[in-house]
Design an enzyme around this catalytic site. Sequence first.
Site, PDB file in Angstrom:
ATOM      1  CB  SER A  64       8.996  -3.201   7.679  1.00 17.50           C
ATOM      2  OG  SER A  64       7.932  -2.359   8.022  1.00 17.50           O
ATOM      3  CE  LYS A  67       9.194   0.444   7.368  1.00 16.32           C
ATOM      4  NZ  LYS A  67       8.741   0.296   8.762  1.00 16.32           N
ATOM      5  CE1 TYR A 191       6.976   2.851   4.945  1.00 16.45           C
ATOM      6  CE2 TYR A 191       4.589   2.868   5.171  1.00 16.45           C
ATOM      7  CZ  TYR A 191       5.832   2.492   5.636  1.00 16.45           C
ATOM      8  OH  TYR A 191       5.930   1.741   6.792  1.00 16.45           O
ATOM      9  CE1 TYR A 243      10.111  -1.585  12.478  1.00 13.90           C
ATOM     10  CE2 TYR A 243       9.268  -3.805  12.792  1.00 13.90           C
ATOM     11  CZ  TYR A 243       9.557  -2.752  11.964  1.00 13.90           C
ATOM     12  OH  TYR A 243       9.303  -2.842  10.646  1.00 13.90           O
ATOM     13  CB  VAL A 261       3.482  -6.388   9.685  1.00 20.36           C
ATOM     14  CG1 VAL A 261       3.904  -5.633  10.916  1.00 20.36           C
ATOM     15  CG2 VAL A 261       3.164  -5.467   8.538  1.00 20.36           C
TER      16      VAL A 261
HETATM   17  N1  GLN Z   1       3.291  -1.238   5.749  1.00 20.30           N
HETATM   18  C1  GLN Z   1       3.434  -1.461   7.166  1.00 20.30           C
HETATM   19  C2  GLN Z   1       3.105  -0.198   7.935  1.00 20.30           C
HETATM   20  O1  GLN Z   1       3.475   0.840   7.533  1.00 20.30           O
HETATM   21  C3  GLN Z   1       4.831  -1.902   7.457  1.00 20.30           C
HETATM   22  C4  GLN Z   1       5.062  -2.173   8.916  1.00 20.30           C
HETATM   23  C5  GLN Z   1       5.970  -3.338   9.173  1.00 20.30           C
HETATM   24  O2  GLN Z   1       6.190  -4.195   8.319  1.00 20.30           O
HETATM   25  N2  GLN Z   1       6.459  -3.422  10.386  1.00 20.30           N
HETATM   26  O3  GLN Z   1       2.460  -0.237   8.953  1.00 20.30           O
END
Ligand code: GLN
Length: 309
Positions: A64, A67, A191, A243, A261
Amino acid sequence: MADLQDILYSIYREIQPRIGEGKVADYIPELAKVDPRQFGMAVLTVDGKIYCVGDADVAFSIQSISKVFTLTLALGKIGEGLWKRVGREPSGSAFNSIVQLEHEAGIPRNPFINAGAIAVTDVVMAGHEPREAIGELLRFVRYLADDESVTIDQTIARSETATGFRNFALANFMKSYRNIQHPVDHVLGVYFHQCALSMSCEQLAHAGLFLAARGSNPLTGHSVVSPKRARRINALMLMCGHYDGSGDFAYNVGLPGKSGVGGGILAVAPGIASIAVWSPGLNKVGNSLLGSVALELLAARTGWSIFGD
Ligand code: GLN
């Protein structure tokens, strides 16, 4: 303040007994295979000095954290119009939560929860085929990092494509509200590839430097965004980058940051440095457990919190 390299060594020593704490993400099968006993950190100052410790040169799945880069690209393409597609408020719920989307009629709370990032990716595609959009993103990240060796891990992208049922649900749900314009499998194809970008802490610190330096990379002279936009991306990272752990991160660390993650965190000390840390074990809300601890120690020992020392 002590020498930065000494501070990094002291953090590394302090973290050692806890190495392996936390739980690696296992909902993406390929990520479950990562050895949790790894830790790396890189600090790149705006005057171009780099300080590293541990596994700072080992590439990992940035997930993420990507992003931040797609948000930057999307703002470049449609500017403030982006805020018709996605909000700017902290979500207070999990990164892959679906419940809020229905209440808010398919407009995700912010660009960093999964739903919001998927909408941002849809914007970045701008009518192009997935392959072209992935190519553009990879070129952009290589430009930011000033490093042509940055790659996308195809095995991780495939692994998530095979198991990303929740993301398919989120995207289909938004499509029903017409907040996704391209075919859902195309948007998610892009994505999952952006999440599978593979970078080391050193590369990531380079890629994030523009956010610490008023929108331009002081090492390459590349102008990426205006100072105003850099400031605003930092604001979003502070409020939404972790988050429903964003409040805790602001409280403990006090820097804009974005987690993934894969166990990475990119943090920004505006006007001072870009910082990347990686440790695969996650806390309950899906942010790197020891990465957060390390950043808390760094902020305490440098006085870099944006809220004062
Ligand atoms: N690729 C992961 C997902 O979409 C990214 C989530 C994350 O890094 N928090 O679940």
